[in-house]
Design an enzyme around this catalytic site. Structure first.
Site, PDB file in Angstrom:
ATOM      1  N   ASP A 106       0.806  -1.222   0.000  1.00 36.46           N
ATOM      2  CA  ASP A 106       0.000   0.000   0.000  1.00 36.46           C
ATOM      3  C   ASP A 106       0.839   1.272   0.000  1.00 36.46           C
ATOM      4  O   ASP A 106       1.993   1.283   0.441  1.00 36.46           O
ATOM      5  CB  ASP A 106      -0.893   0.026   1.245  1.00 36.46           C
ATOM      6  N   HIS A 253       3.468  -2.298   3.301  1.00 32.52           N
ATOM      7  CA  HIS A 253       3.550  -0.939   2.762  1.00 32.52           C
ATOM      8  C   HIS A 253       4.899  -0.703   2.088  1.00 32.52           C
ATOM      9  O   HIS A 253       5.936  -1.035   2.659  1.00 32.52           O
ATOM     10  CB  HIS A 253       3.350   0.099   3.875  1.00 32.52           C
TER      11      HIS A 253
END
Length: 287
Positions: A106, A253
């Protein structure tokens, strides 16, 4: 008893009565004053590592998933729950839909960390899903092209990582998602964008509805090592390896702050996961 003594005794009684009345009034007044609740700020900040999406909210449902309601709930930057509660997801997918395990990344792309993630995935011949932020896609179209060229799947993650997006009007949600898709397609005109991940996992009925109307399937997760909290590569690795199972969607992430710990963990995670599971990018034709 003398008159003086009677007067003094009467004065003493009056003093006691007055003191009692004052004490009762004070207690009543205190009970009517509400307790003060500390304020909580949200928003994105910038620094040496680029945008930091520090947008945690307050409250929350079981296991760190958002509670059903009109607005988002506490889930950390992109959620801190280990298992998604289906009642809170409004139909968002929390598994890969197959026995295969899906890695998702992400908040990118980021010129420092995304290339390192891509290199490691290439080394282990693993395809993943990248949930990209619109403004980052606009700023780094070359990285969007690299993600697609290496066979990974793209996912819309809103324009500015807006955790509160689901509480806005349908028109505002639609505008945000379309703007993000346009930034992605400016870099890769023909790439399919069939997944949408709500920042913070803060799902609401309106954001799920609009995403589906635009042809995107809402995507949640089932394994979250909270790498956005910078717990260190060891803890990230341990959480992923102990909780991963067939069908898991792992949340990681590659942007939004200092992600070197995530990159270092990925070096340890990939040899183990590829030995135990089949890994896949989420399909570009979800059902």
């Amino acid at each position: 008893m003398t008159r003086g003594n009677s007067t003094a005794r009467a004065a003493g009684i009056v003093t006691v009565v007055v003191a009692a009345l004052l004490g009762s009034a004070y207690a009543l007044g205190r009970s009517l004053v509400p307790d003060q609740v500390p304020g909580h700020s949200t928003g994105a900040t910038t620094g040496a590592d680029g945008p930091h999406y520090a947008d945690q909210l307050s409250g929350g449902g079981p296991s760190g998933t958002p509670s059903a309601g009109t607005g988002p709930a506490e889930t950390g930057q992109d959620g801190s729950g280990q298992e998604a509660g289906t009642d809170n997801l409004f139909g968002a997918h929390a598994t890969s839909g197959s026995p295969r395990l899906a890695l998702t990344f992400d908040d990118g792309p980021d010129p420092r960390y995304t290339p390192q993630v891509l290199a490691l995935l290439r080394e282990y011949d693993v395809h993943a899903t990248f949930c990209v932020v619109g403004e980052n896609a606009q700023n780094h179209p070359d990285l969007i092209q690299a993600i697609v060229n290496e066979g990974h799947t793209l996912c819309n993650h809103s324009w500015h990582h807006d955790v509160g997006l689901g509480a806005r009007s349908a028109d505002a949600i639609r505008s945000d998602l379309l703007r993000t898709n346009e930034a992605i397609r400016a870099a890769v005109p023909n790439a399919p964008i069939v997944w949408y991940r709500q920042p913070g996992g803060a799902w609401t009925y309106p954001v799920v509805t609009v995403a589906r109307q635009l042809g995107m399937t809402p995507l949640h997760w089932s394994v979250d090592p909270s790498d956005w909290e910078l717990p260190g590569a060891g803890k990230i690795t341990a959480t992923v390896l102990t909780q991963a199972q067939p069908g898991s969607v792992v949340l990681l992430h590659d942007a939004g702050g200092n992600r070197q710990g995530t990159v270092d963990a990925l070096r340890r995670i990939l040899p183990d996961l590829t030995a135990r599971f089949e890994l896949e990018a989420l399909p570009t034709d979800p059902t």
